[in-house]
Design an enzyme around this catalytic site. Sequence first.
Site, short mmCIF file in Angstrom:
data_model
loop_
_atom_site.label_atom_id
_atom_site.label_comp_id
_atom_site.label_asym_id
_atom_site.label_seq_id
_atom_site.Cartn_x
_atom_site.Cartn_y
_atom_site.Cartn_z
N SER A 124 0.83 -1.20 0.00
CA SER A 124 0.00 0.00 0.00
C SER A 124 0.86 1.25 0.00
O SER A 124 1.98 1.25 0.55
CB SER A 124 -0.85 -0.02 1.27
OG SER A 124 -1.45 1.23 1.48
N TYR A 149 -2.30 -1.33 10.86
CA TYR A 149 -2.52 -1.86 9.51
C TYR A 149 -1.33 -1.53 8.61
O TYR A 149 -0.73 -2.40 7.97
CB TYR A 149 -3.82 -1.28 8.92
CG TYR A 149 -3.89 -1.44 7.42
CD1 TYR A 149 -4.14 -2.69 6.86
CD2 TYR A 149 -3.67 -0.37 6.56
CE1 TYR A 149 -4.17 -2.86 5.48
CE2 TYR A 149 -3.70 -0.52 5.18
CZ TYR A 149 -3.95 -1.76 4.64
OH TYR A 149 -3.96 -1.93 3.28
N LYS A 153 1.86 -3.87 6.66
CA LYS A 153 2.26 -3.84 5.24
C LYS A 153 3.75 -3.58 5.14
O LYS A 153 4.47 -4.23 4.37
CB LYS A 153 1.49 -2.74 4.50
CG LYS A 153 0.00 -3.02 4.33
CD LYS A 153 -0.24 -4.23 3.46
CE LYS A 153 -1.70 -4.59 3.38
NZ LYS A 153 -1.94 -5.94 2.84
P1 NAD Z 1 -11.04 -6.99 1.08
O1 NAD Z 1 -11.26 -6.95 2.55
O2 NAD Z 1 -12.20 -6.77 0.19
O3 NAD Z 1 -10.34 -8.37 0.67
C1 NAD Z 1 -9.46 -9.06 1.54
C2 NAD Z 1 -9.95 -10.49 1.64
O4 NAD Z 1 -9.11 -11.23 2.51
C3 NAD Z 1 -11.38 -10.60 2.20
O5 NAD Z 1 -12.17 -11.32 1.28
C4 NAD Z 1 -11.21 -11.35 3.51
O6 NAD Z 1 -12.30 -12.17 3.79
C5 NAD Z 1 -9.92 -12.11 3.27
N1 NAD Z 1 -9.12 -12.48 4.45
C6 NAD Z 1 -8.67 -11.67 5.45
N2 NAD Z 1 -7.96 -12.40 6.34
C7 NAD Z 1 -7.95 -13.68 5.89
C8 NAD Z 1 -7.37 -14.88 6.36
N3 NAD Z 1 -6.66 -14.92 7.50
N4 NAD Z 1 -7.56 -16.02 5.65
C9 NAD Z 1 -8.29 -16.00 4.51
N5 NAD Z 1 -8.86 -14.89 4.01
C10 NAD Z 1 -8.69 -13.74 4.70
O7 NAD Z 1 -9.88 -5.94 0.74
P2 NAD Z 1 -9.36 -5.40 -0.65
O8 NAD Z 1 -9.71 -3.97 -0.74
O9 NAD Z 1 -9.75 -6.33 -1.73
O10 NAD Z 1 -7.80 -5.48 -0.39
C11 NAD Z 1 -7.01 -6.57 -0.81
C12 NAD Z 1 -5.60 -6.38 -0.27
O11 NAD Z 1 -5.09 -5.14 -0.76
C13 NAD Z 1 -5.52 -6.30 1.26
O12 NAD Z 1 -4.33 -6.94 1.67
C14 NAD Z 1 -5.43 -4.81 1.51
O13 NAD Z 1 -4.78 -4.52 2.72
C15 NAD Z 1 -4.63 -4.34 0.31
N6 NAD Z 1 -4.84 -2.91 -0.01
C16 NAD Z 1 -6.11 -2.43 -0.19
C17 NAD Z 1 -6.32 -1.09 -0.46
C18 NAD Z 1 -7.72 -0.52 -0.61
O14 NAD Z 1 -7.87 0.70 -0.49
N7 NAD Z 1 -8.74 -1.33 -0.88
C19 NAD Z 1 -5.23 -0.22 -0.57
C20 NAD Z 1 -3.94 -0.73 -0.41
C21 NAD Z 1 -3.76 -2.10 -0.14
N1 UFG Z 2 -12.38 11.44 3.21
C1 UFG Z 2 -13.38 12.33 3.53
N2 UFG Z 2 -14.56 11.82 4.02
C2 UFG Z 2 -14.78 10.49 4.18
C3 UFG Z 2 -13.74 9.59 3.84
C4 UFG Z 2 -12.55 10.10 3.37
O1 UFG Z 2 -13.23 13.53 3.40
O2 UFG Z 2 -15.87 10.11 4.64
C5 UFG Z 2 -11.13 11.97 2.65
C6 UFG Z 2 -9.90 11.64 3.50
O3 UFG Z 2 -9.72 12.60 4.49
C7 UFG Z 2 -8.79 11.62 2.43
C8 UFG Z 2 -9.51 11.11 1.18
O4 UFG Z 2 -10.90 11.34 1.41
O5 UFG Z 2 -8.35 12.92 2.18
C9 UFG Z 2 -9.30 9.62 0.93
O6 UFG Z 2 -9.62 8.90 2.11
P1 UFG Z 2 -9.78 7.30 2.10
O7 UFG Z 2 -10.15 6.89 3.49
O8 UFG Z 2 -10.68 6.88 1.00
O9 UFG Z 2 -8.33 6.78 1.71
P2 UFG Z 2 -6.92 7.00 2.41
O10 UFG Z 2 -6.04 7.67 1.41
O11 UFG Z 2 -7.05 7.61 3.74
O12 UFG Z 2 -6.45 5.48 2.65
C10 UFG Z 2 -6.65 4.46 1.68
C11 UFG Z 2 -6.83 3.12 2.37
C12 UFG Z 2 -5.56 2.72 3.06
C13 UFG Z 2 -4.43 2.73 2.10
C14 UFG Z 2 -4.32 4.07 1.41
C15 UFG Z 2 -3.27 4.06 0.35
O13 UFG Z 2 -7.88 3.19 3.33
O14 UFG Z 2 -5.69 1.41 3.55
O15 UFG Z 2 -5.57 4.40 0.81
O16 UFG Z 2 -3.46 2.99 -0.50
F1 UFG Z 2 -3.29 2.49 2.77
#
Ligand code: NAD
Ligand code: UFG
Length: 337
Positions: A124, A149, A153
Amino acid sequence: MQILLTGGAGYIGSHTIIELDKAGYDVVVVDNLVNSCEISIQRVSEIIGKPIPFVKADVRDTAAMDAVFKKFKIDACIHFAGLKAVGESVAKPLEYYENNMNATFVLVDTMRRNGVKNIIFSSSATVYGNPAIIPITEECPKGECTNPYGKTKSMLEEVLSDVQKADPEWNVVLLRYFNPIGAHQSGRIGENPNGIPNNLMPYITQTAVGIRKELGVFGNDYDTPDGTGVRDYIHVCDLAAGHVAALKAIERKCGLAIYNLGTGHGYSVLDVVNAFQKVNNVKVPYSIKPRRAGDIATCYCNPAKAKAELGWEAKYGIEEMCRDSWNWQKNNPEGYK
Ligand code: NAD
Ligand code: UFG
């Protein structure tokens, strides 16, 4: 080639199955459904027109993982499984460290014992902390993560890098995702947050559909063009395609490689709200609220390395991201329920 997707029932994993299928890869999904449901897999199966091998199991369960590696001939793993809610990780640090670290330890150990040495890890942009360089290149030093979290990572990047250093036969690709939004164009799969969304786009779509009264904009006094936070939003289908590009790099024996997956464009909260209203012709009531603890002003990447080395770049712009997010939400007002 058969690819194991841990966490493949989730938001990014479910979209990645489609891109892998298009590129001719076979998949196996392992997910304990802690933050997803099997309906997403059923719908992806409908989209690609074939059944998807799915094992409901926890990646921390060594015996279950061994059974998966015995049953299927896995060539590479994409490790999505993990808990991902920033705020929840502050309240439940042990659960986050235990799940995210142990799932990775068990997975990598099982891979090693079964002779599989190719892994793509979902990292991330959060590992950059408050970034020292904007736009962020992969050379930008990692920063201090303010929550458990993000720390998982950052630590897991180190763990996987050390595994590759100790045994150069491993190919390890660390993908640092920026802010994934959007949904598959079919409107059949998308982001399905539990309870009140933490992230901006699901909050916007739930407000537009009437589930939430108004969006709170967290701060308008940042040092950004309009005072609201700037992020690098990327269409989840582009992000999914990035995993296919990373697999090709693994097939070329890339060793250890790190890539930013973003568009390189920074949009403010109000840019996103305005684009969403315009493209979809819907209202998103909002009001300005105090800053959210732990937020940074600006985060967007330079995605040149992924373009040069993987031949990958994002195709979709903010309009398509807003259109597809809304298409998913309005067709599934209660998500997969
Ligand atoms: P998500 O929660 O939709 O998907 C993650 C999946 O992992 C879920 O289906 C959950 O049930 C499963 N899971 C969690 N722990 C488990 C375990 N111990 N065994 C088996 N399954 C398990 O999240 P996502 O948005 O699809 O994210 C996927 C990956 O990308 C995650 O590692 C997340 O941290 C990373 N990531 C997401 C974002 C974002 O903004 N969505 C940004 C950066 C990184
Ligand atoms: N924001 C609002 N109102 C809301 C939600 C978010 O104003 O209700 C703003 C936040 O302050 C930020 C922007 O929208 O300025 C984006 O916020 P998000 O929560 O959507 O995303 P972040 O950038 O804070 O974090 C996300 C994921 C993290 C990941 C990161 C980088 O939640 O897990 O992107 O990948 F690490």
